[in-house]
Design a protein around this motif. Structure first.
Motif, PDB file in Angstrom:
ATOM      1  N   GLU A  99       0.777  -1.104   0.111  1.00  0.00           N
ATOM      2  CA  GLU A  99       0.324  -0.274  -0.037  1.00  0.00           C
ATOM      3  C   GLU A  99       0.779   1.307   0.141  1.00  0.00           C
ATOM      4  OE1 GLU A  99      -3.534  -0.101   2.289  1.00  0.00           O
ATOM      5  OE2 GLU A  99      -3.798   1.948   2.322  1.00  0.00           O
ATOM      6  N   LYS A 147      -4.162  -0.186  13.728  1.00  0.00           N
ATOM      7  CA  LYS A 147      -4.971   0.920  13.166  1.00  0.00           C
ATOM      8  C   LYS A 147      -6.457   0.471  13.547  1.00  0.00           C
ATOM      9  CE  LYS A 147      -6.039   2.829   8.549  1.00  0.00           C
ATOM     10  NZ  LYS A 147      -5.608   3.400   7.186  1.00  0.00           N
ATOM     11  N   ARG A 159      -2.322   3.685  16.862  1.00  0.00           N
ATOM     12  CA  ARG A 159      -2.085   4.789  16.030  1.00  0.00           C
ATOM     13  C   ARG A 159      -3.338   5.942  16.197  1.00  0.00           C
ATOM     14  NH1 ARG A 159      -2.559   4.074  10.424  1.00  0.00           N
ATOM     15  NH2 ARG A 159      -0.807   5.511   9.813  1.00  0.00           N
ATOM     16  N   LYS A 163       0.850  10.698  13.772  1.00  0.00           N
ATOM     17  CA  LYS A 163       1.301  11.379  12.490  1.00  0.00           C
ATOM     18  C   LYS A 163       1.762  12.656  12.600  1.00  0.00           C
ATOM     19  CE  LYS A 163      -1.152   8.793   8.965  1.00  0.00           C
ATOM     20  NZ  LYS A 163      -1.761   8.671   7.890  1.00  0.00           N
ATOM     21  N   GLU A 211       4.284   8.950  -0.681  1.00  0.00           N
ATOM     22  CA  GLU A 211       2.803   9.137  -1.114  1.00  0.00           C
ATOM     23  C   GLU A 211       2.286  10.410  -1.600  1.00  0.00           C
ATOM     24  OE1 GLU A 211      -0.213   7.786   1.948  1.00  0.00           O
ATOM     25  OE2 GLU A 211      -1.894   8.257   0.561  1.00  0.00           O
TER      26      GLU A 211
END
Ligand code: GCW
Length: 688
Positions: free
Chosen positions: A159, A281, A318, A359, A392
């Motif tokens: 991914e 996640k 996460r 993040k 990404e």
């Protein structure tokens, strides 16, 4: 170590070991990693004519790599032994009386010390060196692989992977090239990484089984990574009990569920005694989580933490939790707020072995975002900051985008202003996590120059204050000119390189050094984000996400653009920061230009601190960014003779694509805003 052909050696070409391999080395110490150190030196000696001894030490030696517990320590090593502990992965490096010494309390320190000597090359064996103490700032320096075991119908084998397939998995089975995995572990150890997770955080049906009946596949990876000090972690589904034949519920407060996780985890540690832990996640983009049972994320994380606790394992939980099915008409929901709103109230409720993985920005790895307010809001919670090494949203390894200048800004951000701690200090002793950019491509990272991002991730996790330009030098020297290191990252004097190596360095600095800002210039302006093609996220599509449920909008109309996140008139997101940033971001006058449209909706005529209007800034930066891409290509073409021809050809092709795509971005963004605003370019350039 011989690499499986035709894999590129990245920052460990055989030549990088010449200085060590042509000398006499003594390795003192037991344990697997001390064995690795010995074998590395032996391999280098076989190539370059030196010799290595292990254990008993008949002198003379040029290099001694010794554990402090080794008895007796030969003369010079004994003299530089510090009075206090060196610490788990740390080492002392010194040189006296013609002998270079690396001393460590634990074998891992010897391994990192060895790679330091590799970086220094000949300089490690010149003059005298006062004892220097090196230890990592972050305890865990981890790469998350978003690799699927099965090929996912939409996301493929990896991914957001831009470097071919996975080095671990292929078509539902282990890829089977353990030599490649071992070589990867070696590269990671050489830049300081000490942990990886081996599968995607989106855990699909096949991947769920890695936890139980396919655990052997994970153990095989752990076995080859262990000699390089890399701990293995696994992404697991919160619904594992249900999908793997346990209890019919995954309710974190259910007694049978707790027992199920305890039993499963015990079997994991039977197979992998040094297993690192679980990555989760949950309740995010369709992944199962505790919300289904009316429980919160502390309940969910603590369930897994309890199962791992007896073995010293950790849960990376996460914080990327938000509503991905929002109604675009609903202006009160702000995706940037979500992580803080979900997690800040839970501070203090997590078990000690839960690490909340945040993040770096509040939205999603955009080229420019403010630092996530969650990082300052959880003083009683262990934190990991997550960076995206895989590109990404930064050119997908088709564009040159050297990311460390962005990471440095993140790690150096001070949530309480000058005088307060910075992000690196806040997380210090904790974890820095990067989403890996590696695949089965011969250059590891697809774009050969993207190797530098991987290398720099490890080096910044070890020493977050390092200047990105110095890391770039280090990487260039190891990768392209291992015989003539400049070594500026280590603060050593710069030896004269040949004219050719100087040209090579200058070329790479010109192309890479400012490439993140170049990318920012030709993509979404002033922190507003996205404007990418939905789904694959490559290339421009200004309104691509504007009327979707994903919560990533720019709100451009004929009068202005940007997201009002103020407390006064917007979503109130600015209030998630402590002062001074809650005030700086709230204020139209004080908000930094580069984040203006992240925090404010402004008219096109709004004048920036730079003196330019927003609309003129959009035109100017887009013309400039696309020109910079052209210039990068020109520099690269000129440097043809300095690089291996096939590497040069690969990068040249990619630069063609970067130029094409940058011009596409320029034209779409400029045309879009010209059509919306009707304001012409002051300099009269052609806007299609
Ligand atoms: O950036 C988004 C990506 C998803 C990814 C998600 C995440 C693994 O587009 O592909 O899923 O973030 O971080 O979980």
């Amino acid at each position: 170590m011989t690499l499986p052909d035709p894999v590129h050696p990245a920052w460990l070409p055989p030549e990088a070991f010449r200085a060590i391999g042509s000398r006499r080395t003594l390795v003192l110490g037991d344990g697997l990693l001390a064995g690795t150190v010995h074998d590395e030196v032996a391999d280098a000696c076989a190539r370059h004519g030196g010799r290595v001894r292990r254990g008993a030490g008949d002198g003379p030696h040029d290099l001694v790599l010794a554990l402090t517990t080794a008895e007796p320590l030969p003369g010079v090593a004994g003299e530089v032994r510090p009075g206090s502990a060196i610490g788990a992965e740390g080492y002392v490096l010194a040189r006296r009386d013609g002998v270079t010494v690396v001393l460590a309390d634990e074998p891992a320190g010897l391994l990192y010390g060895l790679f330091h000597v590799v970086r220094l090359g000949e300089r490690a064996f010149a003059g005298e060196r006062q004892a220097e103490h090196h230890r990592p700032a972050m305890r865990r320096r981890m790469l998350d692989h978003w690799d699927n075991v099965d090929v996912h119908p939409v996301m493929g084998q990896v991914e957001r992977g831009y470097a071919g397939g996975s080095i671990f998995w292929r078509d539902g089975a282990p890829r089977g090239d353990l030599a490649r995995v071992r070589a990867y572990g070696r590269l990671l150890a050489a830049c300081g990484v000490n942990a990886i997770s081996v599968n995607n955080v989106n855990v699909h049906a096949t991947e769920a089984h890695l936890l139980t009946d396919r655990l052997g596949d994970v153990a095989a990876l752990a076995d080859v990574l262990r000699p390089y000090g890399i701990g293995v972690h696994l992404s697991v589904s919160f619904a594992s009990p249900v999908v793997l034949g346990g209890p019919a519920t995954a309710d974190p407060l259910d007694e049978d569920v707790r027992k199920w996780w305890a039993g499963v985890t015990e079997r994991v540690y039977d197979a992998i005694p040094d297993f690192g832990g679980y990555v989760v996640k949950a309740d995010s983009e369709g992944q199962p989580g505790p919300f289904a049972y009316g429980r919160d994320h502390a309940d969910g994380a603590n369930l897994l933490a309890e199962a791992l606790e007896p073995y010293g394992g950790v849960v990376h939980w996460r914080a990327f939790v938000y509503n991905h099915r929002q109604d675009w008409r609903d202006r009160s929901t702000d995706r940037a707020r979500a992580a803080y709103d979900h997690f800040a109230p839970l501070d203090g409720r997590f078990r000690d072995n839960v690490i909340l993985q945040v993040k770096h920005g509040p939205v999603d790895f955009q080229v420019r975002e403010p630092v996530s307010p969650v990082i300052a809001a959880m003083p009683a919670t262990r934190l990991a900051v997550e960076l995206q090494v895989t590109q990404e949203y930064t050119g997908q390894q088709r564009h040159v985008c050297y990311l460390p200048p962005m990471w440095r800004e993140v790690l150096g951000f001070r949530p309480w202003g000058d005088g307060g701690a910075d992000v690196a200090e806040l997380v210090g002793g904790g974890d820095l996590v990067g989403v890996s950019n590696v695949g089965d491509d011969p250059y590891w990272t697809g774009h050969p120059l993207a190797q530098a991002n991987l290398y720099a991730f490890g080096r910044l996790a070890w020493t977050p204050g390092t200047d990105p330009a110095a890391i770039l030098d280090e990487w260039i020297d190891l990768t392209f000119t291992p015989a003539t290191p400049s070594g500026t990252a280590n603060g050593d004097a710069e030896p004269a390189g040949t004219a050719e190596t100087e040209r090579l360095r200058r070329t790479l600095h010109a192309i890479m050094g400012g490439s993140w800002r170049t990318y920012e210039r030709y993509t979404a302006p002033l922190g507003v984000g996205f404007m990418v093609r939905p789904g694959h996220h490559y290339g421009p599509d200004v309104d691509g996400y504007e009327y979707t449920p994903w919560g990533t909008y720019h709100f451009a109309d004929r009068d202005g653009v940007g997201v009002d996140r103020t407390r006064a008139t917007g979503t109130g997101f600015t209030g998630q920061y402590p002062p001074p940033w809650s005030q700086v971001y709230e204020s139209l006058d004080r908000c930094p230009d580069e984040l203006l449209l992240f925090f404010h909706h402004v008219p096109y005529g709004h004048v920036l601190h730079s003196g330019s209007t927003v609309i003129q800034h959009i035109y100017d930066t887009h013309f400039a960014g696309a020109e910079e891409a052209v210039e990068a290509r020109r520099r690269w073409q000129e440097a043809a003779g300095l690089f291996d021809p096939s590497l040069h050809a690969r990068v040249e092709r990619l630069l063609d694509e970067q130029v094409r795509c940058a011009e596409e971005w320029r034209d779409q963004v400029n045309a879009y805003f010209f059509r919306k605003s009707g304001v012409p370019d002051l300099r009269g350039r052609r806007i299609p």
